[in-house]
Design a protein around this motif. Sequence first.
Motif, PDB file in Angstrom:
ATOM      1  N   VAL A  24       1.048  -1.287   0.106  1.00  0.00           N
ATOM      2  CA  VAL A  24      -0.055   0.075   0.278  1.00  0.00           C
ATOM      3  C   VAL A  24       1.074   1.246  -0.112  1.00  0.00           C
ATOM      4  N   ALA A  25       0.640   2.347  -0.821  1.00  0.00           N
ATOM      5  CA  ALA A  25       1.351   3.522  -1.179  1.00  0.00           C
ATOM      6  C   ALA A  25       0.626   4.637  -0.883  1.00  0.00           C
ATOM      7  N   GLU A  26       1.325   5.683  -0.446  1.00  0.00           N
ATOM      8  CA  GLU A  26       0.582   6.863  -0.391  1.00  0.00           C
ATOM      9  C   GLU A  26       1.326   8.061  -0.784  1.00  0.00           C
ATOM     10  N   THR A  27       0.799   9.149  -1.466  1.00  0.00           N
ATOM     11  CA  THR A  27       1.841  10.057  -1.768  1.00  0.00           C
ATOM     12  C   THR A  27       2.180  10.926  -0.500  1.00  0.00           C
ATOM     13  N   THR A  28       3.046  12.072  -0.421  1.00  0.00           N
ATOM     14  CA  THR A  28       3.614  12.592   0.636  1.00  0.00           C
ATOM     15  C   THR A  28       2.868  13.919   0.861  1.00  0.00           C
ATOM     16  N   ASN A  29       1.959  14.489   0.310  1.00  0.00           N
ATOM     17  CA  ASN A  29       1.662  15.858   0.551  1.00  0.00           C
ATOM     18  C   ASN A  29       1.264  16.256   1.951  1.00  0.00           C
ATOM     19  N   ALA A  30       0.288  15.224   2.351  1.00  0.00           N
ATOM     20  CA  ALA A  30       0.031  15.687   3.793  1.00  0.00           C
ATOM     21  C   ALA A  30       1.252  15.509   4.760  1.00  0.00           C
ATOM     22  N   ARG A  31       1.757  14.337   4.628  1.00  0.00           N
ATOM     23  CA  ARG A  31       2.909  14.453   5.461  1.00  0.00           C
ATOM     24  C   ARG A  31       3.804  15.394   5.456  1.00  0.00           C
ATOM     25  N   GLN A  32       4.099  16.062   4.288  1.00  0.00           N
ATOM     26  CA  GLN A  32       5.172  17.388   4.033  1.00  0.00           C
ATOM     27  C   GLN A  32       4.370  18.425   4.677  1.00  0.00           C
ATOM     28  N   ASP A  33       3.218  18.504   4.653  1.00  0.00           N
ATOM     29  CA  ASP A  33       2.700  19.593   5.472  1.00  0.00           C
ATOM     30  C   ASP A  33       2.888  19.727   6.820  1.00  0.00           C
ATOM     31  N   VAL A  34       2.582  18.388   7.461  1.00  0.00           N
ATOM     32  CA  VAL A  34       2.667  18.074   8.966  1.00  0.00           C
ATOM     33  C   VAL A  34       4.269  18.425   9.183  1.00  0.00           C
ATOM     34  N   VAL A  35       5.124  17.739   8.403  1.00  0.00           N
ATOM     35  CA  VAL A  35       6.651  17.929   8.505  1.00  0.00           C
ATOM     36  C   VAL A  35       7.078  19.526   8.532  1.00  0.00           C
ATOM     37  N   GLN A  36       6.245  20.187   7.888  1.00  0.00           N
ATOM     38  CA  GLN A  36       6.898  21.789   7.732  1.00  0.00           C
ATOM     39  C   GLN A  36       6.155  22.424   8.763  1.00  0.00           C
ATOM     40  N   ARG A  37       4.902  21.987   9.220  1.00  0.00           N
ATOM     41  CA  ARG A  37       4.502  23.014  10.426  1.00  0.00           C
ATOM     42  C   ARG A  37       5.186  22.329  11.751  1.00  0.00           C
ATOM     43  N   LEU A  38       5.524  21.114  11.752  1.00  0.00           N
ATOM     44  CA  LEU A  38       6.263  20.851  13.032  1.00  0.00           C
ATOM     45  C   LEU A  38       7.728  21.332  12.852  1.00  0.00           C
ATOM     46  N   PHE A  39       8.426  21.458  11.895  1.00  0.00           N
ATOM     47  CA  PHE A  39       9.564  22.301  11.812  1.00  0.00           C
ATOM     48  C   PHE A  39       9.620  23.469  11.913  1.00  0.00           C
ATOM     49  N   LEU A  40       8.708  24.386  11.271  1.00  0.00           N
ATOM     50  CA  LEU A  40       8.697  25.638  11.423  1.00  0.00           C
ATOM     51  C   LEU A  40       8.432  26.178  12.722  1.00  0.00           C
ATOM     52  N   ARG A  41       7.516  25.422  13.382  1.00  0.00           N
ATOM     53  CA  ARG A  41       7.151  25.833  14.617  1.00  0.00           C
ATOM     54  C   ARG A  41       8.310  25.445  15.582  1.00  0.00           C
ATOM     55  N   GLU A  42       9.078  24.432  15.365  1.00  0.00           N
ATOM     56  CA  GLU A  42      10.130  24.209  16.408  1.00  0.00           C
ATOM     57  C   GLU A  42      11.428  25.162  15.982  1.00  0.00           C
ATOM     58  N   PHE A  43      11.498  25.569  14.832  1.00  0.00           N
ATOM     59  CA  PHE A  43      12.628  26.535  14.319  1.00  0.00           C
ATOM     60  C   PHE A  43      12.329  27.865  14.667  1.00  0.00           C
ATOM     61  N   ALA A  44      11.225  28.211  14.587  1.00  0.00           N
ATOM     62  CA  ALA A  44      10.766  29.478  15.103  1.00  0.00           C
ATOM     63  C   ALA A  44      10.935  29.541  16.608  1.00  0.00           C
ATOM     64  N   ARG A  45      10.707  28.544  17.612  1.00  0.00           N
ATOM     65  CA  ARG A  45      10.772  28.512  18.932  1.00  0.00           C
ATOM     66  C   ARG A  45      12.301  28.830  19.155  1.00  0.00           C
ATOM     67  N   LYS A  46      13.064  27.773  18.658  1.00  0.00           N
ATOM     68  CA  LYS A  46      14.223  27.984  18.692  1.00  0.00           C
ATOM     69  C   LYS A  46      15.412  29.320  18.388  1.00  0.00           C
ATOM     70  N   ALA A  47      14.839  29.815  17.099  1.00  0.00           N
ATOM     71  CA  ALA A  47      15.340  31.028  16.801  1.00  0.00           C
ATOM     72  C   ALA A  47      15.092  32.141  17.830  1.00  0.00           C
ATOM     73  N   LEU A  48      13.831  32.180  18.384  1.00  0.00           N
ATOM     74  CA  LEU A  48      13.371  33.103  19.335  1.00  0.00           C
ATOM     75  C   LEU A  48      14.348  33.079  20.628  1.00  0.00           C
ATOM     76  N   VAL A  49      14.420  31.672  21.043  1.00  0.00           N
ATOM     77  CA  VAL A  49      15.434  31.609  22.076  1.00  0.00           C
ATOM     78  C   VAL A  49      16.771  32.007  21.907  1.00  0.00           C
ATOM     79  N   MET A  50      17.303  31.678  20.642  1.00  0.00           N
ATOM     80  CA  MET A  50      18.738  32.155  20.486  1.00  0.00           C
ATOM     81  C   MET A  50      18.929  33.606  20.296  1.00  0.00           C
ATOM     82  N   VAL A  51      17.760  34.419  19.680  1.00  0.00           N
ATOM     83  CA  VAL A  51      17.729  35.749  19.489  1.00  0.00           C
ATOM     84  C   VAL A  51      17.811  36.395  21.159  1.00  0.00           C
ATOM     85  N   ALA A  52      16.936  35.915  21.849  1.00  0.00           N
ATOM     86  CA  ALA A  52      16.820  36.122  23.100  1.00  0.00           C
ATOM     87  C   ALA A  52      18.233  35.940  23.998  1.00  0.00           C
TER      88      ALA A  52
END
Length: 463
Positions: A147-175
């Motif tokens: 069984v195979a599935e294209t990865t559009n939904a997965r990538q959306d989830v990955v980007q949301r998780l990544f951007l949220r984590e990246f923004a949080r750590k970037a804010l911590v580093m700026v602080a």
Amino acid sequence: MKAGSLKRHQSLWLVGMLSLLLLVDAWFSYGDAQQTANHAYDRSLSASVRGIAERVYATEDEIVVDVPYSALELFEAGSADRIYYNVQVRGGRLITGYEQLPLPPGEPEYNKPVFYDGLYKGEPLRLGALVKPLYRPEFPHPVMIIVAETTNARQDVVQRLFLREFARKALVMVAALGIVLLATITALRPIDQLGQTIRQRPEDDLTPLDGRHVPAEVQPLVQAINHHLDRISRMLEARRRFITDAAHQLRTPLAVLKTQAEYALRQDDPAETRHALGALHRSLGHATRLTNQLLSLSRAEAVNGMMVGLSSVDMNALAREVVIDLLVLAGERGIDLGFEGDTRPCRVHGQPLLLREMISNLVDNALRYTPAGGMVTVSVDTWSGHQRLRVMDNGPGIPPEDRASVFQRFYRLPGHNPAGSGLGLAIVREIVLSHQGEIELHTAPEGQGLEARVLLPMEESPS
């Protein structure tokens, strides 16, 4: 090259290093987000593969595949991805589904789902596969369910998780960067205050700086500044002392010269004029010698910075040269001047001009106080880890109670050579001290006269 601001340098360095760390962390964070999304979505793939596998069985004549709708509806609700599946006999024959789906790497174990990535018609897929044995002699080969599935939904989830984590750590580093810069500004404030304190000081204020309220890291700087202020203070004091001494000691000889010159100008008798000019010449010689000795004393003081250009000096050769230079003076006074030295060099690390001045003053003093027909001997040897210079004469000597006083400036022994300036031994003492040496006065070995003994540190041999 002009030095930049410490704050700017530290800011640029921190921004660069924190940016590099943020990029490295972003790479790991993206991988973690991908792993998290795969873990969540692979559970749906696993349920679908197992659901289809449960409906695959074999009869005597054929392999039956009854794909349940529930096995695929997990992906349909609100999903933008496409679903592919196939069931094939292990080894190649397609039973149902889409052809040419990517196969799993390696040899999967029976009834254990495996998950992998692949491409199908140029589109990235996430696939789950399960190998199921049929346990029928008519069908010895197991079947594989994919069984195979294209990865559009997965990538959306990955980007949301990544951007949220990246923004949080970037804010911590700026602080963190802001906190570090604020801490740097606060830490450097004592240095700014120290500089302001120095700028506001009067020009003649050379008192030590108060380092009690500066950080421990700045203490060496304060100590170095105080050490430098002390050297400047001692140098200025030496200059003031020289000016005072020169003014005091030259006032009388200059007044005598003026008086003698006026007296000579008033004379009409050539004999009297010649007699007056002779006295003027003698007084001028005395003033010249006094001036030269004052300058020598000023140079000899360690605080005056003459202890530069140090080199290896052979005291044997230097003393021999001084003796040769003064042989004419000794001959004029009827004094036997001799030299005794080691056959090997006696080396010290010092200032050649000052050491020559030291030896010249000792020998000149001995010649001045030794009567005609006397003897002056200069000796250089190695003694008790030092290079030893001895100047011995058979003159009247110096009483033991006066030997410490003769090193003072302008001190003259009562009843001895009133034409002397009292600076010769003071000059010698300053030169000896600036070379970390010692000078002592003793009775000459013959029991009469004076022995001036100078001990200087031996030059360290190269290791």
